[in-house]
Design a protein around this motif. Structure first.
Motif, mmCIF file in Angstrom:
data_model
loop_
_atom_site.group_PDB
_atom_site.id
_atom_site.type_symbol
_atom_site.label_atom_id
_atom_site.label_comp_id
_atom_site.label_asym_id
_atom_site.label_seq_id
_atom_site.Cartn_x
_atom_site.Cartn_y
_atom_site.Cartn_z
ATOM 1 N N ILE A 111 30.965 28.035 41.231
ATOM 2 C CA ILE A 111 32.327 27.886 40.695
ATOM 3 C C ILE A 111 32.593 28.964 39.649
ATOM 4 C CG2 ILE A 111 33.807 26.394 39.290
ATOM 5 C CD1 ILE A 111 32.444 24.001 40.749
ATOM 6 N N SER A 112 31.621 29.209 38.772
ATOM 7 C CA SER A 112 31.768 30.230 37.747
ATOM 8 C C SER A 112 31.935 31.615 38.361
ATOM 9 C CB SER A 112 30.554 30.210 36.818
ATOM 10 O OG SER A 112 30.596 31.278 35.917
ATOM 11 N N SER A 167 32.981 32.341 41.379
ATOM 12 C CA SER A 167 34.255 32.375 42.097
ATOM 13 C C SER A 167 35.411 32.606 41.140
ATOM 14 C CB SER A 167 34.448 31.057 42.854
ATOM 15 O OG SER A 167 35.697 31.027 43.488
ATOM 16 N N ARG A 168 35.385 31.939 40.010
ATOM 17 C CA ARG A 168 36.450 32.124 39.010
ATOM 18 C C ARG A 168 36.397 33.518 38.401
ATOM 19 N NH1 ARG A 168 37.121 26.374 36.914
ATOM 20 N NH2 ARG A 168 38.016 25.440 38.786
ATOM 21 N N SER A 169 35.205 34.033 38.160
ATOM 22 C CA SER A 169 35.069 35.391 37.630
ATOM 23 C C SER A 169 35.597 36.411 38.624
ATOM 24 C CB SER A 169 33.607 35.702 37.309
ATOM 25 O OG SER A 169 33.135 34.878 36.287
ATOM 26 N N GLN A 214 37.878 35.841 40.887
ATOM 27 C CA GLN A 214 39.328 35.646 40.886
ATOM 28 C C GLN A 214 39.975 36.325 39.682
ATOM 29 O OE1 GLN A 214 40.441 31.529 40.646
ATOM 30 N NE2 GLN A 214 42.553 31.915 41.230
ATOM 31 N N MET A 215 39.352 36.247 38.520
ATOM 32 C CA MET A 215 39.904 36.900 37.326
ATOM 33 C C MET A 215 39.907 38.422 37.474
ATOM 34 S SD MET A 215 41.003 34.506 35.516
ATOM 35 C CE MET A 215 41.528 35.494 34.163
#
Length: 138
Positions: free
Chosen positions: A110-111, A113-115, A117-118
């Motif tokens: 999750i981390s 994936s979010r990184s 995405q950012m």
């Protein structure tokens, strides 16, 4: 820092997070594997990142890209389970399972994936700013 350097930094960040996602996916895929010896048992893998400080200091720029320095195996102990009826059991009746913690791997996924995405959003924002800059000249 110019807007063009932003694309280099966010692109390297996306590549690094892609490696992180792939190693996490590999860990999760092998979480339930079983072997009959310690040497053949899958061990959790994690990427190691480093900022390319040398490039930044030689070019006198404040932007730093991300590089994958390597992928290391976890030192956590493997799971040893007594299961004499298992077809992969050794002579003493033990099977060996990987040292993968699925909960940690899901949080890491999750981390990452979010990184990722950012970094995509940073690239999109820089692209939008460049387009706006080009429209000023019209």
């Amino acid at each position: 820092m110019s807007l063009f350097n932003i694309f280099n930094v966010s692109g390297s960040g996306m590549a690094a997070q892609s490696v992180r996602l792939n190693t996490t996916a590999s860990n999760i895929a092998n979480a339930d594997s079983v072997s009959s010896s310690i040497d053949e048992t899958y061990r959790a893998r994690h990427p190691i990142f480093e900022a390319e400080m040398a490039k930044a200091s030689h070019q006198q720029q404040s932007s730093q890209s991300v590089a994958v320095k390597g992928i290391v195996e976890s030192d956590a102990p493997l799971q040893k389970q007594f299961s004499p009826n298992h077809p992969m059991a050794d002579n003493d009746g033990f099977i060996y399972k990987p040292n993968v913690n699925v909960m940690e791997e899901m949080a890491d996924m999750i981390s990452a994936s979010r990184s990722y995405q950012m970094n995509v959003q940073v690239s999109e924002a820089a692209k939008s700013m460049l387009q706006q800059t080009l429209r000023i000249g019209k």
